[in-house]
Each structure stands twice: as C-alpha cells, then as structure tokens.
Design an enzyme around this catalytic site. Structure first.
Site, PDB file in Angstrom:
ATOM      1  N   HIS B  76       0.846  -1.191   0.000  1.00  0.00           N
ATOM      2  CA  HIS B  76       0.000   0.000   0.000  1.00  0.00           C
ATOM      3  C   HIS B  76       0.883   1.243   0.000  1.00  0.00           C
ATOM      4  O   HIS B  76       2.057   1.188   0.378  1.00  0.00           O
ATOM      5  CB  HIS B  76      -0.921   0.015   1.227  1.00  0.00           C
ATOM      6  N   ASP B  79      -1.310   8.725  -1.745  1.00  0.00           N
ATOM      7  CA  ASP B  79      -1.181   9.884  -2.623  1.00  0.00           C
ATOM      8  C   ASP B  79      -2.033  10.993  -2.012  1.00  0.00           C
ATOM      9  O   ASP B  79      -3.258  10.888  -1.964  1.00  0.00           O
ATOM     10  CB  ASP B  79      -1.658   9.512  -4.031  1.00  0.00           C
ATOM     11  N   HIS B  81      -3.518  14.505  -2.411  1.00  0.00           N
ATOM     12  CA  HIS B  81      -3.757  15.563  -3.396  1.00  0.00           C
ATOM     13  C   HIS B  81      -3.415  16.941  -2.836  1.00  0.00           C
ATOM     14  O   HIS B  81      -3.343  17.910  -3.578  1.00  0.00           O
ATOM     15  CB  HIS B  81      -5.215  15.553  -3.854  1.00  0.00           C
ATOM     16  N   HIS B 116      -5.570   8.989  -1.102  1.00  0.00           N
ATOM     17  CA  HIS B 116      -5.968   7.620  -1.457  1.00  0.00           C
ATOM     18  C   HIS B 116      -4.752   6.763  -1.725  1.00  0.00           C
ATOM     19  O   HIS B 116      -3.653   7.271  -1.978  1.00  0.00           O
ATOM     20  CB  HIS B 116      -6.913   7.610  -2.665  1.00  0.00           C
ATOM     21  N   CYS B 117      -4.937   5.477  -1.636  1.00  0.00           N
ATOM     22  CA  CYS B 117      -3.885   4.526  -1.992  1.00  0.00           C
ATOM     23  C   CYS B 117      -3.735   4.508  -3.509  1.00  0.00           C
ATOM     24  O   CYS B 117      -4.722   4.564  -4.236  1.00  0.00           O
ATOM     25  CB  CYS B 117      -4.249   3.131  -1.474  1.00  0.00           C
ATOM     26  N   HIS B 127      -7.608  -0.588  -5.251  1.00  0.00           N
ATOM     27  CA  HIS B 127      -7.474  -0.277  -3.822  1.00  0.00           C
ATOM     28  C   HIS B 127      -8.465   0.804  -3.387  1.00  0.00           C
ATOM     29  O   HIS B 127      -9.001   0.746  -2.278  1.00  0.00           O
ATOM     30  CB  HIS B 127      -6.034   0.137  -3.490  1.00  0.00           C
ATOM     31  N   MET B 132      -9.879   2.511   0.217  1.00  0.00           N
ATOM     32  CA  MET B 132      -8.722   3.281   0.663  1.00  0.00           C
ATOM     33  C   MET B 132      -8.733   4.712   0.160  1.00  0.00           C
ATOM     34  O   MET B 132      -7.958   5.093  -0.737  1.00  0.00           O
ATOM     35  CB  MET B 132      -7.426   2.578   0.253  1.00  0.00           C
ATOM     36  N   HIS B 193     -27.159  17.091  -3.328  1.00  0.00           N
ATOM     37  CA  HIS B 193     -28.296  17.934  -2.988  1.00  0.00           C
ATOM     38  C   HIS B 193     -28.674  17.666  -1.549  1.00  0.00           C
ATOM     39  O   HIS B 193     -28.660  16.520  -1.103  1.00  0.00           O
ATOM     40  CB  HIS B 193     -29.460  17.627  -3.935  1.00  0.00           C
ATOM     41  N   GLU B 217     -28.931  24.952  -4.871  1.00  0.00           N
ATOM     42  CA  GLU B 217     -29.775  23.807  -4.580  1.00  0.00           C
ATOM     43  C   GLU B 217     -28.985  22.505  -4.689  1.00  0.00           C
ATOM     44  O   GLU B 217     -29.201  21.560  -3.939  1.00  0.00           O
ATOM     45  CB  GLU B 217     -30.970  23.764  -5.543  1.00  0.00           C
ATOM     46  N   THR B 218     -28.060  22.446  -5.652  1.00  0.00           N
ATOM     47  CA  THR B 218     -27.422  21.204  -6.060  1.00  0.00           C
ATOM     48  C   THR B 218     -26.051  21.550  -6.616  1.00  0.00           C
ATOM     49  O   THR B 218     -25.874  22.611  -7.199  1.00  0.00           O
ATOM     50  CB  THR B 218     -28.268  20.526  -7.167  1.00  0.00           C
ATOM     51  N   HIS B 244     -28.220  13.684  -6.276  1.00  0.00           N
ATOM     52  CA  HIS B 244     -29.471  14.020  -6.931  1.00  0.00           C
ATOM     53  C   HIS B 244     -29.581  13.366  -8.306  1.00  0.00           C
ATOM     54  O   HIS B 244     -30.473  13.691  -9.095  1.00  0.00           O
ATOM     55  CB  HIS B 244     -29.710  15.531  -7.007  1.00  0.00           C
TER      56      HIS B 244
END
Lengths: 267, 267, 267
Positions: B76, B79, B81, B116-117, B127, B132, B193, B217-218, B244
């Site tokens: 494993h 990463d 971001h 995340h892996c 993964h 993960m 939403h 709204e969304t 939504h």
C-alpha cells in the site's frame, strides 16, 4: 401559468414589497405522445413534461395549491428546491387521489431551482422519470447582474428541460408505435451547448447571487438541477440547444431546435 | 483522529506559526459490514471507509506515519492531493506488510483534498474501490471567507464520502447475506443535494482560495475529489444529503440522513 | 501549425491591431495506430487525433481553408465553438471529396474552444469519435489574468485532448492486433487531475473573461468542450495528467504522462 417552453409574463425588476404568488399545480396521470406514434403513460404537473416554469422575486411568498384529482391512482407530493425545511415541502404536501393541499413558502434564495414529486424511496426517481418535474426562477428584486454588478436583462425567455425516458426498443433499434412505461432513471449531468452561439452569461448552478460565468461554449447542468443562461442571437438562423454529449443529442434526441426570426419572433 | 463522519476538534482560525501535525494512518485489510448482513473484504485507513478526515491550516506540515501491519497481504501507499511532487507522496510511501514509512509535506494550498492509496496501474482503482480513500481539509490561516471577503465559520462539521461498491446481486436484485469483493470502479461525478436545505456557501472543487458559490440547490463534486459546503439548518427535522441522480440515491443508497435537534446536537 | 501536444509559437500578449490568421485544415481519412499493434480507421484534421491547436487573440479573424482531398470518401465540415452563427460555421463549410472551402470568422470571445466535424444527424458523433476534433485558444489581447486582475503567463503550453475510442476486445479483454472501427460515442464529462501537482489557475469551462479558479486538485472538463489550466512544476519528476475517474485512467488509458526536466525541457 403557461406550458413549457414559454414563460409567464413577468417583470425582471420588482423593487416593491414582497408579494404572495398563487400557483395551482394539478397532477395529471395520462398518456402522452413523446415521438410520432410513440405513447407513454406519464405523470405530469399541469399536463406537460416538464411542468410549467414559475417566476417570482426573492422574498416573495409562493402559495401553491397541489391538486391530485380523484381520477388519478397514486399518491403525489412536491419538493421545491427553492424552499428550506420539511424536505422542501415534500413532508407537508403528500396527497392521495381526490385530495388537495396548500403550501406556502418564502423564496429566500435567488436562482433557478427544480421542483419535483418525491413521495419517498424508489418512488422518487420513479415519479420524476415519469415526468413530474419543473422549475421555478426566483429573480433578484433588483434584477440580474453581470460580474461587474451592472444590470442585465433579456428580451424573451424559454424553459427547456431535459427528460430521460428509458424506453424499450424494437429489434431494429427503433421506437415503434406503442405505449410504454419508463423503466430506469436519470444517470448523469447534462452538458449544454448552443450550436452557433455562446452563453454570454451562464449561471451554471442556478444561483443568481454568484456572478455568472461569461462567454462559454459549453456548460454542465447538474443532474436533477436547474441553471440559467443568456444568449445574444446575432443572426436569424437555426440554433440547436443540445447535450454536447453528442450521442445523447443525435441518437437519443437530447436537443431543442429554435429559429429566431429577423423580426424578433421565434418559431 | 476520529472516525467519519466526525471531525477532530480544531480551530477554524489559526494565525500562529505553522505547526507540524502528526498523523498516524494504519492500513487494515479486513471484513466490514456495509449493509445489514452484507459483508465485504475491504482495505481501510484506520478501519473506516472512507478514512478519517485530517484538518490542518495552510502552511502547516503534515507528518504522516503510514503503517502496513504484518497481518496484511498487500503493498500500500498514499497519494495526498494536498501535496505537490513525488506523485503526491505515492512514490515515497510504498510499504509492504510489516513495514511503515514517515512522509512529511507542507500543505501549501487551502482547500479540501482527497488522499488515497495508489500503488500503480490497475491497483489504483482496485485499492480505492476497496475503501482506501479519505480527505484532508486545509483551512486558510485566517479562516474561511464569503465572496465579499468577510469571515465565515461553522458550528460543527461532518465528513461524508460517497463510495462506490460494485457488488453481485441475487436473482431478485437484493443484496443477500454474503461476503463479497468489489468488482468494478467509480464511473461518474457526484451530484449533491441537501433535501430541504441549500448550500449557503459551496466550494464545489474544494479550493478555499476562490470565492464560494452561494445559495445553491445542487452541486457537482468531481469523481475522486473533495468539495466543501456550509448549510444553515433552520428547522430541527430530518435532512437527506444525497446524490441528486435519484437512482443512485434511492436504489443504490447514495444518501446520508441526519436529524439536527433543537438543542443543536445531531443524531 | 504543429501536431499535438505541441503549440505553435505565439505571443501571449498582443495589443496591436487585429490580424487575419490563416489556417489550413486538411481532412485525412486514414489508418492510425492507437496502441502498439492496434490500428483504427480514423478521420483526422491534419493527420492527428485530436487535430492541431490554433492560437489567436480576441478580435482576430480566423481564415480557415478546409480541404477534403479527392482520396477521401465522405462529406466533412467544421463547427467552430469560437464562432457565432451558421451552426458555428458548420452550415457554410460542408465539402465533398475533391472540394475545399474558405471560412472567415472573428474570434469575439476569449477562451479555449472546441472545433469538430458536424455533418448532421448521427454523423456528428460518428465523425467526432473517429477523431475529428481539436481546439482553438483565443487569448485576451492583454494576456491572461489572475482573479485579482494581475497578468499571468506561462513558459510552455501543451494541448491534451481525451478521445473516446470504442473498440472491440478479445476474449481475454486485450486489444489484439487488428484494424477496428469505433462503435460508440462519448458519454460523460472528464475529470482531470494532475498527480503530484495542482491546478494553480483553472478555467474549467474555458472562458478567459471569467476569473480562474485557483489551487485545485481536480476539475471537470465538460464532454465535448475545452478548458485551460496553469501548473507550476516544482520538482523535475514524472507527472500524470489523467482522468480521476480511475478506471478510465488505468483500465482505459485516459492519461498523459510527462517528465519535466531540470533544464526546463520535457520528455
């Protein structure tokens, strides 16, 4: 109210006191023709898919009467994305055949918002894909503004909704003449493009209190939501407002064609 | 750190010197129950899917210890971001069972970011879909701002991650009681939403250095990314924060329900 | 013009009078190799998929000659999203094998815009998925600006287009050595992420007249549209610009790898 794609007459600027805007929405369960010779059993607000556009100003009260005639068979309600609390009104408006209900809410946010039937569980997408959705446009009391804060306005307005119908097809891929029920539900955001034109001002997520993006070729309307855009038509020709996922546009017919005339009218 | 959907205690404004924030993430390969009676073999950070939310301020250093216990079977890594270079740390943190590694990076950008892996090739989605992934929120040192630059804050915070599990179903469409392995990978952006509420402030792409959109709204959270939004709850009732894309919400359960109480607590 | 991913030499700021920029696009129907040993019959602009990037400044005139050699078999045309009216030029540029046409339009909007073949009906997605698409970048005459209005510039520029090919696979899932025709069409928006880097400035919808978002981990390019982003590379290592729908990236190869060197060149 008038049937889509047309708008009711309305003022763009309304600096007076907030009003109570009375709306009557009647649910009609009925067969509609969605392509030549192709009929579908639909659930509609006031007979059209999508339902009529409602226009108010920020701060106005919407007083909606939702009517479920005794000729219908199902429970229905309405969830206004423009309202807050009570599941958008959904938990206050459930009515069976032969019943009606009145809901009053205040439009506290400026923007374009969806309304739709949401009777619970899998019935939510089921009723929406049968046609039970529409939109409300809540204008700022002072009207729309460009990114610099200057007022902008439009000469005419149209409401175009993209509706997914999931229909059985014949062996050759054609929709044959038949009565069908939708079988599945919407699956993705809608990519909008006006062939031969630009989004001079685009409120991609519908909120009029954020500055619009300007001069776009293409934009994304989130699935199950509403946006707004202003186009300046510089040439009296045919335009297509379509999904720029081109298979949706040209194979599944996710497009609207209109032809502005030199005299300003539209076919 | 605490398990999702809860946040660790943290200050929203931190104008002091940058800190070194020590984080320990332990990979647990184990069976989890994802629905009543439905078990899945998952790969987790600290035992939950998604992994815990990390909160730091812009300019802080994150010093993470990634532990891969000898009871595990696979390689494993992680990463971030929020970090720059070295594939987000992925090329510096690959550890086999029985190994651990320490990574220090500086959180130079304010925003919400996924971690995340990412062990390479098709193992990356494999993964991630086994569980993960998690997020880090890097707050501006001066705290959050509205579009006019005024400070805004929140009373409480929750972390909700949408996770695609691709599970075999029985003949009747139900998930029967069984142990399953995910078979496929995420496929689309997520449309969010809040039923009965609005996104008063929404950082759709997660970046706190751009002004938030208001009154939505969304909105659309990009697949494999993180966003942030602030909601003012005006009524102590049930709310649903959901996709939504209504089929995802009501057929595939892409929704989170919460019930703010009058006294400010939440169930 | 040069083949993708490279840009033609150009000035970023051009405060002189508008120019007429002459462009020649020749349609080549030909077999291309899209993976080692995998050949596809493609339709191309100037031989590459995507076609070459065009760079002009706002207010410039683009004078394009579209050539359809007599060795081709099909009708082609071009729809410039940067132009207004006449279906983006599509209704003025239809040429059969052995014909050519000249189109002049003014680039009135600053931004990144798609161009593509659009010969009508289902031929629109059919030609696009066979390779007939590219982009034009219309720079503001004064150059690019950050959200505060300060000028920003770039050291070098690359054009990366994601193209969906829908290819038959062998029984083991591999693309075997064969000549194939695409069978389907694009279906979703593209989620972009630079592993180990950030979008320091991102024009997600391509419009340079709106302020860019800053410091993003991931963003969404609408299907069939173009966006732009500026990245500061702080470490001479390998970077991957990919779909962060990870199955698209790692199973369907929706990724571009590049390796900035310490001396500023790139492999």
């Amino acid at each position: 109210m008038v049937a889509t794609p047309f708008f009711p007459e309305h003022e763009q600027v309304n600096t007076g006191d907030p009003r109570v805007v009375e709306i009557r929405l009647e649910v009609e369960e009925k067969e509609i023709e969605i392509a030549p010779g192709v009929f579908m059993w639909a659930f509609t607000f006031n007979g059209s898919v999508p339902g009529p556009i409602i226009v108010v100003h920020e701060g106005d009260y919407v007083e909606m009467t939702l009517v479920n005639p005794s000729s219908n068979e199902l429970l229905h309600n309405i969830d206004f994305h423009a309202s807050a609390g009570a599941l958008g009104g959904g938990s206050l408006t459930q009515v069976g055949p032969g019943q009606e209900v009145v809901l009053r809410f205040r439009a506290t946010k400026a923007g374009a918002f969806i309304y739709h039937c949401a009777p619970g569980g899998t019935m939510v997408p089921w009723h929406v894909v049968h046609g039970m959705n529409g939109a409300i446009m809540v204008l700022p009391r002072e009207g729309l503004r460009d990114p610099a804060g200057n007022p902008i306005s439009y000469d005419r307005a149209y409401y175009v909704g993209e509706q997914d119908y999931y229909l059985p097809r014949g062996e050759n891929g054609d929709l044959s003449a038949m009565t069908v029920h939708p079988r599945r539900w919407p699956t993705a955001s809608r990519i909008r493009h006006l062939i031969g034109g630009h989004g001079d001002y685009v409120w991609e997520r519908g909120g009029f209190s954020s500055p619009p993006a300007v001069d776009l070729e293409t934009w994304v309307i989130a699935a199950g939501s509403a946006g707004a855009s202003i186009h300046t038509i510089r040439q009296p020709r045919t335009y297509a407002y379509l999904s720029h996922n081109l298979i949706e546009a040209f194979v599944f017919d996710a497009k609207a064609i209109w032809s502005p005339r030199e005299n300003g009218t539209t076919t």
